[in-house]
Design a protein around this motif. Structure first.
Motif, PDB file in Angstrom:
ATOM      1  N   MET A 128       0.830  -1.199   0.000  1.00  0.00           N
ATOM      2  CA  MET A 128       0.000   0.000   0.000  1.00  0.00           C
ATOM      3  C   MET A 128       0.869   1.255   0.000  1.00  0.00           C
ATOM      4  SD  MET A 128      -2.563   1.462   2.956  1.00  0.00           S
ATOM      5  CE  MET A 128      -1.134   1.955   3.889  1.00  0.00           C
ATOM      6  N   ASP A 129       0.525   2.222  -0.800  1.00  0.00           N
ATOM      7  CA  ASP A 129       1.202   3.516  -0.837  1.00  0.00           C
ATOM      8  C   ASP A 129       0.578   4.399   0.246  1.00  0.00           C
ATOM      9  OD1 ASP A 129       2.273   5.964  -1.347  1.00  0.00           O
ATOM     10  OD2 ASP A 129       1.572   6.125  -3.407  1.00  0.00           O
ATOM     11  N   LYS A 130       1.360   4.687   1.305  1.00  0.00           N
ATOM     12  CA  LYS A 130       0.789   5.470   2.405  1.00  0.00           C
ATOM     13  C   LYS A 130       0.415   6.873   1.958  1.00  0.00           C
ATOM     14  CE  LYS A 130       5.187   7.105   4.347  1.00  0.00           C
ATOM     15  NZ  LYS A 130       6.023   7.155   5.582  1.00  0.00           N
ATOM     16  N   ASN A 131       1.115   7.394   0.948  1.00  0.00           N
ATOM     17  CA  ASN A 131       0.763   8.720   0.437  1.00  0.00           C
ATOM     18  C   ASN A 131      -0.631   8.727  -0.171  1.00  0.00           C
ATOM     19  OD1 ASN A 131       3.242   9.951   1.137  1.00  0.00           O
ATOM     20  ND2 ASN A 131       4.205   9.157  -0.710  1.00  0.00           N
ATOM     21  N   SER A 132      -0.982   7.654  -0.900  1.00  0.00           N
ATOM     22  CA  SER A 132      -2.321   7.561  -1.488  1.00  0.00           C
ATOM     23  C   SER A 132      -3.374   7.538  -0.392  1.00  0.00           C
ATOM     24  CB  SER A 132      -2.439   6.306  -2.360  1.00  0.00           C
ATOM     25  OG  SER A 132      -1.546   6.370  -3.450  1.00  0.00           O
ATOM     26  N   TYR A 133      -3.136   6.766   0.648  1.00  0.00           N
ATOM     27  CA  TYR A 133      -4.085   6.670   1.763  1.00  0.00           C
ATOM     28  C   TYR A 133      -4.245   8.022   2.455  1.00  0.00           C
ATOM     29  CZ  TYR A 133      -5.965   5.426   6.347  1.00  0.00           C
ATOM     30  OH  TYR A 133      -6.716   5.374   7.493  1.00  0.00           O
ATOM     31  N   GLN A 134      -3.143   8.714   2.712  1.00  0.00           N
ATOM     32  CA  GLN A 134      -3.208  10.020   3.370  1.00  0.00           C
ATOM     33  C   GLN A 134      -3.937  11.039   2.499  1.00  0.00           C
ATOM     34  OE1 GLN A 134       0.942  10.828   4.124  1.00  0.00           O
ATOM     35  NE2 GLN A 134       1.114   9.194   5.668  1.00  0.00           N
ATOM     36  N   GLN A 135      -3.740  10.944   1.183  1.00  0.00           N
ATOM     37  CA  GLN A 135      -4.423  11.869   0.277  1.00  0.00           C
ATOM     38  C   GLN A 135      -5.915  11.580   0.196  1.00  0.00           C
ATOM     39  OE1 GLN A 135      -1.951  11.304  -3.152  1.00  0.00           O
ATOM     40  NE2 GLN A 135      -0.436  12.778  -2.474  1.00  0.00           N
ATOM     41  N   VAL A 136      -6.291  10.314   0.270  1.00  0.00           N
ATOM     42  CA  VAL A 136      -7.709   9.952   0.314  1.00  0.00           C
ATOM     43  C   VAL A 136      -8.360  10.550   1.559  1.00  0.00           C
ATOM     44  CG1 VAL A 136      -9.294   8.029   0.720  1.00  0.00           C
ATOM     45  CG2 VAL A 136      -7.645   7.905  -1.131  1.00  0.00           C
ATOM     46  N   LEU A 137      -7.688  10.447   2.697  1.00  0.00           N
ATOM     47  CA  LEU A 137      -8.226  11.038   3.927  1.00  0.00           C
ATOM     48  C   LEU A 137      -8.369  12.554   3.784  1.00  0.00           C
ATOM     49  CD1 LEU A 137      -6.254   9.095   6.708  1.00  0.00           C
ATOM     50  CD2 LEU A 137      -8.567   8.661   5.863  1.00  0.00           C
ATOM     51  N   GLY A 138      -7.369  13.183   3.154  1.00  0.00           N
ATOM     52  CA  GLY A 138      -7.435  14.622   2.932  1.00  0.00           C
ATOM     53  C   GLY A 138      -8.572  15.002   2.007  1.00  0.00           C
ATOM     54  N   PHE A 139      -8.746  14.221   0.940  1.00  0.00           N
ATOM     55  CA  PHE A 139      -9.847  14.469   0.012  1.00  0.00           C
ATOM     56  C   PHE A 139     -11.184  14.352   0.738  1.00  0.00           C
ATOM     57  CE2 PHE A 139     -13.157  13.015  -2.821  1.00  0.00           C
ATOM     58  CZ  PHE A 139     -13.031  13.835  -3.920  1.00  0.00           C
ATOM     59  N   LEU A 140     -11.337  13.310   1.531  1.00  0.00           N
ATOM     60  CA  LEU A 140     -12.588  13.053   2.239  1.00  0.00           C
ATOM     61  C   LEU A 140     -12.905  14.171   3.220  1.00  0.00           C
ATOM     62  CD1 LEU A 140     -14.790  10.865   2.333  1.00  0.00           C
ATOM     63  CD2 LEU A 140     -13.477   9.718   4.110  1.00  0.00           C
ATOM     64  N   ALA A 141     -11.859  14.760   3.819  1.00  0.00           N
ATOM     65  CA  ALA A 141     -12.053  15.809   4.818  1.00  0.00           C
ATOM     66  C   ALA A 141     -12.285  17.187   4.210  1.00  0.00           C
ATOM     67  CB  ALA A 141     -10.838  15.866   5.747  1.00  0.00           C
ATOM     68  N   THR A 142     -12.043  17.345   2.911  1.00  0.00           N
ATOM     69  CA  THR A 142     -12.185  18.652   2.266  1.00  0.00           C
ATOM     70  C   THR A 142     -13.651  18.925   1.951  1.00  0.00           C
ATOM     71  OG1 THR A 142     -10.004  18.399   1.252  1.00  0.00           O
ATOM     72  CG2 THR A 142     -11.438  20.116   0.350  1.00  0.00           C
ATOM     73  N   PRO A 143     -14.207  20.046   2.428  1.00  0.00           N
ATOM     74  CA  PRO A 143     -15.625  20.338   2.197  1.00  0.00           C
ATOM     75  C   PRO A 143     -15.893  20.779   0.757  1.00  0.00           C
ATOM     76  CG  PRO A 143     -14.733  21.548   4.093  1.00  0.00           C
ATOM     77  CD  PRO A 143     -13.568  21.024   3.303  1.00  0.00           C
ATOM     78  N   PRO A 144     -17.167  20.720   0.343  1.00  0.00           N
ATOM     79  CA  PRO A 144     -17.542  21.271  -0.963  1.00  0.00           C
ATOM     80  C   PRO A 144     -17.475  22.794  -0.930  1.00  0.00           C
ATOM     81  CG  PRO A 144     -19.506  20.616   0.246  1.00  0.00           C
ATOM     82  CD  PRO A 144     -18.324  20.148   1.063  1.00  0.00           C
ATOM     83  N   LEU A 145     -17.116  23.394  -2.058  1.00  0.00           N
ATOM     84  CA  LEU A 145     -16.961  24.846  -2.115  1.00  0.00           C
ATOM     85  C   LEU A 145     -18.294  25.570  -1.929  1.00  0.00           C
ATOM     86  CD1 LEU A 145     -15.025  27.206  -2.451  1.00  0.00           C
ATOM     87  CD2 LEU A 145     -15.280  27.000  -4.926  1.00  0.00           C
ATOM     88  N   TRP A 146     -19.365  24.948  -2.327  1.00  0.00           N
ATOM     89  CA  TRP A 146     -20.696  25.484  -2.049  1.00  0.00           C
ATOM     90  C   TRP A 146     -21.643  24.318  -1.814  1.00  0.00           C
ATOM     91  CZ3 TRP A 146     -18.633  25.711  -7.031  1.00  0.00           C
ATOM     92  CH2 TRP A 146     -19.290  24.971  -8.017  1.00  0.00           C
ATOM     93  N   LYS A 147     -22.788  24.644  -1.250  1.00  0.00           N
ATOM     94  CA  LYS A 147     -23.801  23.634  -0.986  1.00  0.00           C
ATOM     95  C   LYS A 147     -24.967  23.840  -1.948  1.00  0.00           C
ATOM     96  CE  LYS A 147     -22.438  23.274   3.863  1.00  0.00           C
ATOM     97  NZ  LYS A 147     -22.851  23.370   5.291  1.00  0.00           N
TER      98      LYS A 147
END
Length: 272
Positions: A1-20
């Motif tokens: 497993m590429d730990k960078n990919s996993y960390q980036q997935v977590l970052g993506f998941l935590a990033t909110p949408p720019l608008w609702k």
């Protein structure tokens, strides 16, 4: 497993949408909230180095984990006479709603420049090479209309997809950086949850204020990652040399600043 990919997935998941909901006439994709990564090894290694492509891989990996959505196709190249005229990011199906979607993914870092006259024009890339409104224009005039070109219709017939029955939405996630002394946004159109940090001019990155902290300057593909994952922190004296180099190249570095073991600040040092 590429730990960078996993960390980036977590970052993506935590990033909110720019608008609702809807802004600029664009409907925001309601990213599934039921996603739970129980096994980091389930996240595949990302084959790309470019941040945007890695975020597309993160999106697809998470959708595949979701209980409600399935990916019908991704990164669909549309050709005319062997010339690529565009690409559709994702075709998805919601199982619970029995609805198919065309979703374009956007993952951006913007700084807010209050010197620009019109409010929504103030969101620009940290190197002033792109902007929120430029991206919106491309979505509305190029990426979404591509779905209805006859070349696309012919191609999608192989997937048994009728473009007229697809809902078109955008998954637009963003990290926003305000000028350091600006405490809040002036408009309610942009999601304030996207504010991730601040920005300063290079001459304000001075030792008197910053010399007691530790720093890390992530490569662009690491930008979505939480600072807790940084392994090599540098003193102000060391990072200042790196910053000066970037500024000399007219590049605005992102810095992670560690104030203590659990407190971090994120900010851009801009060259302009």
């Amino acid at each position: 497993m590429d730990k960078n990919s996993y960390q980036q997935v977590l970052g993506f998941l935590a990033t909110p949408p720019l608008w609702k909901h809807t802004l600029f006439g664009l409907s925001q994709f309601d990213f599934p909230k039921d996603i739970l990564i129980t096994d980091p090894a389930a996240i595949p290694d990302f084959p790309y180095s470019i941040l945007g492509k890695r975020m597309e891989s993160a999106f697809e990996a998470l959708i595949n984990i979701s209980a409600d959505y399935e990916v019908l196709a991704s990164n669909i190249q549309i050709h005319t006479n062997k010339i690529t005229v565009g690409e559709l990011d994702f075709l998805l199906k919601s199982i619970s709603r029995n609805q198919q979607y065309h979703v374009e993914l956007v993952y951006k870092f913007y700084v807010y420049d209050p010197s620009i006259k019109k409010e929504l024009e103030r969101w620009i890339g940290p190197n002033r090479k792109d902007s929120l409104l430029q991206k919106v224009k491309k979505l509305k005039e190029k990426q979404f209309p591509l779905l209805y070109k006859h070349e696309t219709i012919d191609y999608l017939s192989a997937f048994q997809v009728n473009p007229k029955k697809l809902k078109q939405e955008v998954c637009f996630k963003a990290n926003l950086f305000l000028p350091k002394l600006l405490k809040q946004l002036e408009t309610g159109e942009i999601n304030p949850e996207c504010i991730a940090g601040y920005w300063i001019h290079s001459e304000n990155f001075c030792g008197e204020e910053y010399e007691k902290y530790w720093f890390y300057s992530p490569k662009k593909q690491q930008w979505p990652v939480h600072p807790q994952y940084a392994e090599n922190w540098h003193s102000y004296e060391v990072i200042k040399k790196q910053v000066d180099y970037f500024i000399g190249c007219k590049r605005s570095p992102l810095l992670w600043m560690k104030k203590n073991e659990s407190e971090f600040e994120l900010f851009f040092v801009v060259w302009w």
